[in-house]
Design an enzyme around this catalytic site. Structure first.
Site, PDB file in Angstrom:
ATOM      1  N   HIS A 161       0.818  -1.225   0.000  1.00 51.08           N
ATOM      2  CA  HIS A 161       0.000   0.000   0.000  1.00 51.08           C
ATOM      3  C   HIS A 161       0.851   1.273   0.000  1.00 51.08           C
ATOM      4  O   HIS A 161       0.345   2.356   0.287  1.00 51.08           O
ATOM      5  CB  HIS A 161      -0.957   0.011   1.205  1.00 51.08           C
ATOM      6  CG  HIS A 161      -2.081  -0.983   1.078  1.00 51.08           C
ATOM      7  ND1 HIS A 161      -2.925  -1.329   2.111  1.00 51.08           N
ATOM      8  CD2 HIS A 161      -2.503  -1.715   0.017  1.00 51.08           C
ATOM      9  CE1 HIS A 161      -3.815  -2.218   1.680  1.00 51.08           C
ATOM     10  NE2 HIS A 161      -3.570  -2.473   0.416  1.00 51.08           N
ATOM     11  N   PRO A 212      -6.133  -9.596  18.551  1.00 49.94           N
ATOM     12  CA  PRO A 212      -6.929  -9.676  19.788  1.00 49.94           C
ATOM     13  C   PRO A 212      -8.443  -9.715  19.505  1.00 49.94           C
ATOM     14  O   PRO A 212      -9.214 -10.113  20.372  1.00 49.94           O
ATOM     15  CB  PRO A 212      -6.549  -8.404  20.550  1.00 49.94           C
ATOM     16  CG  PRO A 212      -5.956  -7.484  19.547  1.00 49.94           C
ATOM     17  CD  PRO A 212      -5.382  -8.332  18.457  1.00 49.94           C
TER      18      PRO A 212
HETATM   19  P1  OAD Z   1      -7.627  -2.135  10.254  1.00 54.14           P
HETATM   20  O1  OAD Z   1      -7.656  -0.849  11.023  1.00 54.14           O
HETATM   21  O2  OAD Z   1      -8.752  -2.441   9.344  1.00 54.14           O
HETATM   22  O3  OAD Z   1      -7.536  -3.367  11.256  1.00 54.14           O
HETATM   23  C1  OAD Z   1      -6.616  -3.422  12.284  1.00 54.14           C
HETATM   24  C2  OAD Z   1      -6.726  -4.772  12.941  1.00 54.14           C
HETATM   25  O4  OAD Z   1      -5.715  -4.830  13.943  1.00 54.14           O
HETATM   26  C3  OAD Z   1      -8.062  -5.039  13.648  1.00 54.14           C
HETATM   27  O5  OAD Z   1      -8.547  -6.312  13.237  1.00 54.14           O
HETATM   28  C4  OAD Z   1      -7.703  -5.051  15.127  1.00 54.14           C
HETATM   29  O6  OAD Z   1      -8.447  -6.003  15.865  1.00 54.14           O
HETATM   30  C5  OAD Z   1      -6.240  -5.485  15.071  1.00 54.14           C
HETATM   31  N1  OAD Z   1      -5.426  -5.065  16.220  1.00 54.14           N
HETATM   32  C6  OAD Z   1      -5.583  -3.995  17.027  1.00 54.14           C
HETATM   33  N2  OAD Z   1      -4.606  -3.940  17.950  1.00 54.14           N
HETATM   34  C7  OAD Z   1      -3.788  -5.003  17.705  1.00 54.14           C
HETATM   35  C8  OAD Z   1      -2.596  -5.496  18.308  1.00 54.14           C
HETATM   36  N3  OAD Z   1      -2.026  -4.879  19.334  1.00 54.14           N
HETATM   37  N4  OAD Z   1      -2.028  -6.615  17.792  1.00 54.14           N
HETATM   38  C9  OAD Z   1      -2.598  -7.246  16.725  1.00 54.14           C
HETATM   39  N5  OAD Z   1      -3.724  -6.829  16.124  1.00 54.14           N
HETATM   40  C10 OAD Z   1      -4.319  -5.720  16.602  1.00 54.14           C
HETATM   41  O7  OAD Z   1      -6.233  -2.168   9.512  1.00 54.14           O
HETATM   42  P2  OAD Z   1      -5.769  -3.000   8.232  1.00 54.14           P
HETATM   43  O8  OAD Z   1      -6.366  -4.366   8.230  1.00 54.14           O
HETATM   44  O9  OAD Z   1      -4.314  -2.840   8.125  1.00 54.14           O
HETATM   45  O10 OAD Z   1      -5.328   0.694   3.169  1.00 54.14           O
HETATM   46  O11 OAD Z   1      -6.448  -2.170   7.091  1.00 54.14           O
HETATM   47  C11 OAD Z   1      -6.184  -2.574   5.791  1.00 54.14           C
HETATM   48  C12 OAD Z   1      -6.088  -1.390   4.916  1.00 54.14           C
HETATM   49  O12 OAD Z   1      -7.265  -0.615   5.048  1.00 54.14           O
HETATM   50  C13 OAD Z   1      -4.972  -0.397   5.253  1.00 54.14           C
HETATM   51  O13 OAD Z   1      -3.739  -0.774   4.725  1.00 54.14           O
HETATM   52  C14 OAD Z   1      -5.478   0.837   4.591  1.00 54.14           C
HETATM   53  C15 OAD Z   1      -6.950   0.750   4.918  1.00 54.14           C
HETATM   54  O14 OAD Z   1      -7.748   1.237   3.984  1.00 54.14           O
HETATM   55  C16 OAD Z   1      -4.718   1.672   2.513  1.00 54.14           C
HETATM   56  O15 OAD Z   1      -4.183   2.623   3.052  1.00 54.14           O
HETATM   57  C17 OAD Z   1      -4.751   1.429   1.058  1.00 54.14           C
END
Ligand code: OAD
Length: 251
Positions: A122, A217
Site C-alpha cells: 500500500h 486480539p
Molecule cells: P484495520 O484498522 O482495518 O484493522 C486493524 C486490525 O488490527 C483489527 O482487526 C484489530 O483487531 C487489530 N489489532 C488492534 N490492535 C492489535 C494489536 N495490538 N495486535 C494485533 N492486532 C491488533 O487495519 P488494516 O487491516 O491494516 O489501506 O487495514 C487494511 C487497509 O485498510 C490499510 O492498509 C489501509 C486501509 O484502507 C490503505 O491505506 C490502502
C-alpha cells in the site's frame, strides 16, 4: 499444546514462510489503526473518504492536511515488541535455510526501523509523488500545510500511498502473490482482512495448501484460519520466537 506452541510447530516444519501485517501490529507503537474512529478536527470524516483520489480532487487541501497530520504523528514513533520479534523470527528462519517474506499493508516505516524489509503493497506515507506525472518526491515537506505543486508539470503532490479504488504497485504485488502461493505457513497479523486485494492473500495461501495462523486480539473468524492466537502482536510474537527456539522439527 497451546496456540503459540501450535504455531511454533507449524513454523518449525515449514520451508516457506509468508507474513502479512496490517495496522494492528503498529497499534502498540501508538499509531491508530485504520478503522479506529477519527478524532479532533477529523472526527466528522471517515478514513475511507479521505484516502481516495476522488476525495483528494474534490478537496485537496483537506486530504493533504489530514496526511500531514498523520505523518507528523507517525514520524517519531518507534517499533514495538511485535515488529522486533518479527525481524528476529525472520533471522531465525533464514538461518535455518527457510524462505521468509514479509508483506505489509502498513504505510508507516516501523518494520524498516526494526530491521525488516517488507513488501509494501500500500505504499509509503513518508514519500510523495505528483498526482499527474507521477514524478517522485521525498518527504522534505513534513511541516508544509499548503498544497505543493510539481516542479515538472505543475500537478499536485500527494502521498505515495495506495488509495481506495487505485491499483497496487504491480511488481511488489506480484512478489507478494508469488511468495503467498509458495508458502507452507502464512501468518496474518493485525489486519481486519476487510480490504482487497490484500485480504485475498489469506485465502490464496489456504487454497495453495498453507496453514494459516492469525494473530489478532479481535479474531476475524475467517474460515481459512488454522491457528487463532487472540492476543496482541507485541505479546504473541515474542512468545512465538521463544517457543520456536525450543521447538523440534517432526520431519
Ligand atoms: P484495520 O484498522 O482495518 O484493522 C486493524 C486490525 O488490527 C483489527 O482487526 C484489530 O483487531 C487489530 N489489532 C488492534 N490492535 C492489535 C494489536 N495490538 N495486535 C494485533 N492486532 C491488533 O487495519 P488494516 O487491516 O491494516 O489501506 O487495514 C487494511 C487497509 O485498510 C490499510 O492498509 C489501509 C486501509 O484502507 C490503505 O491505506 C490502502
Amino acid at each position: 499444546m497451546n496456540y503459540i506452541q501450535a504455531a511454533a510447530a507449524l513454523l518449525t516444519n515449514a520451508q516457506h514462510i509468508c507474513v502479512l501485517t496490517g495496522a494492528g501490529i503498529s497499534a502498540e507503537s501508538g499509531i491508530a489503526t485504520f478503522r479506529d474512529k477519527q478524532t479532533g478536527l477529523w472526527e466528522n470524516y471517515k478514513a475511507e473518504e479521505l484516502a481516495s483520489a476522488s476525495g483528494f480532487l474534490a478537496n485537496p487541501e483537506l486530504v493533504w492536511q489530514w496526511y500531514q497530520m498523520r505523518r507528523q504523528s507517525i514520524v517519531n514513533k518507534q517499533p514495538n515488541a511485535g515488529h522486533t520479534a518479527l525481524a528476529a523470527l525472520q533471522s531465525h528462519c533464514e538461518q535455518q535455510g527457510k524462505s521468509f517474506t514479509l508483506i505489509s499493508q502498513n504505510v508507516d516505516d516501523l518494520h524498516e526501523k526494526a530491521g525488516s524489509q517488507p513488501l509494501k503493497i500500500h505504499g509509503s506515507i513518508m514519500k510523495n509523488h505528483c498526482h499527474d506525472c507521477l514524478a517522485a518526491y521525498t518527504g522534505e515537506f513534513l511541516h508544509t500545510q499548503a498544497l505543493i505543486y510539481c516542479s515538472h508539470c505543475g500537478g499536485l503532490l500527494r502521498p505515495s500511498v495506495v488509495w481506495f479504488g487505485e491499483g497496487l504497485p504491480t511488481h511488489t504485488w506480484q512478489l507478494a502473490e508469488n511468495a503467498t502461493a509458495h508458502a507452507d505457513v502464512f501468518l496474518s497479523i493485525g489486519t481486519s482482512s476487510l480490504v482487497y486485494p490484500a485480504a485475498g492473500l489469506i485465502s490464496l495461501a489456504k487454497q495453495q495448501g498453507a496453514s494459516v495462523v492469525e494473530i489478532n486480539p479481535n479474531p476475524t473468524h475467517l474460515p481459512h484460519i488454522d491457528v487463532q492466537i487472540a492476543s496482541k502482536a507485541g505479546e504473541a510474537l515474542p512468545q512465538l520466537v521463544t517457543a520456536l527456539s525450543y521447538s523440534k522439527s517432526t520431519t
